[in-house]
Every structure is written in C-alpha cells, then in structure tokens.
Design an enzyme around this catalytic site. Sequence first.
Site, short mmCIF file in Angstrom:
data_model
loop_
_atom_site.label_atom_id
_atom_site.label_comp_id
_atom_site.label_asym_id
_atom_site.label_seq_id
_atom_site.Cartn_x
_atom_site.Cartn_y
_atom_site.Cartn_z
N HIS A 2 0.85 -1.19 0.00
CA HIS A 2 0.00 0.00 0.00
C HIS A 2 0.88 1.23 0.00
CE1 HIS A 2 0.83 1.16 4.18
NE2 HIS A 2 0.86 -0.15 4.42
N CYS A 3 0.28 2.32 -0.35
CA CYS A 3 0.84 3.64 -0.13
C CYS A 3 -0.36 4.49 0.27
CB CYS A 3 1.58 4.17 -1.36
SG CYS A 3 0.64 4.20 -2.89
N GLU A 4 -0.25 5.78 0.23
CA GLU A 4 -1.36 6.59 0.74
C GLU A 4 -2.65 6.32 -0.01
OE1 GLU A 4 -2.18 11.06 2.36
OE2 GLU A 4 -0.60 10.80 0.90
N TYR A 35 -3.83 3.45 2.15
CA TYR A 35 -3.84 3.52 3.61
C TYR A 35 -4.75 4.62 4.13
CZ TYR A 35 -2.28 3.53 8.40
OH TYR A 35 -2.26 3.46 9.77
#
Length: 122
Positions: free
Chosen positions: A24-26, A66
């Site tokens: 994941h990332c933002e 996220y």
Amino acid sequence: MIERLLRQGTSTQQSPKRDILVFHCEFSSARGPRMSRLLRKLDRELNIDRYPLLNYPEVYLLHEGYKAFFHSRQEHCDPLGYTPMLHSNHKSDLRHFRSKSKSWCIGDRRRGVQNRLKFSDW
C-alpha cells in the site's frame, strides 16, 4: 530489501505457514502498485526453474490505499494517527525520494495488479 525478503520466503518450503504480503501507499495508486509488481517480477525470476511455484504466491494491494483504510478501520492501525504524505513534516523526505524515483505513467498504474484487498475483507 525486496530481494532479501524473497530469498527468505517460506511459501516454497513445505511449511504450513502462509506468508501474505499487502502492499500500500497513501492512495495505492503509484508506489504500492509499483512495489507489488517489482516483487512479483523478482519472485518469478528467482523461481524461473520451478514455475509456477513462488516464494510469495499471495500478494495484495490495499484497495484505495492507507488513507481510506485508516479512516474506515482505525482499530487495525498503529499508531492511531494519520499524517498525509504531503504534510509539511514530510517535505524534505518527499523531495529526497522523488528526486531518486523514476517517473511513471498513469497508464501503467494498475497493470499487473490482480488482487486488491478491500476493506470488506477485514
């Protein structure tokens, strides 16, 4: 780091343990998908002589990133706080890592990402 993770993977060994990776990332739109594709590519190269076996056959991308996960499932997050990537506290880190990263094309954004982990799965 990903290559080290691949070399110590347990999924190809006859073990009851199942390693599941969630990237994941933002927003799960650039960095998370890029890293999941890199892991899958390296895992296939490492196990080319044992196809279709992989060290990590279960790789997921956190649906909507996220930020959305934190706002809907805070009880699963540690620490209990959320700071956006573009927050002023991260300016120097962001500038540093953007200068080192390759450019990406929006058209490549979802290519190769088969499994998205949705919040309803929790």
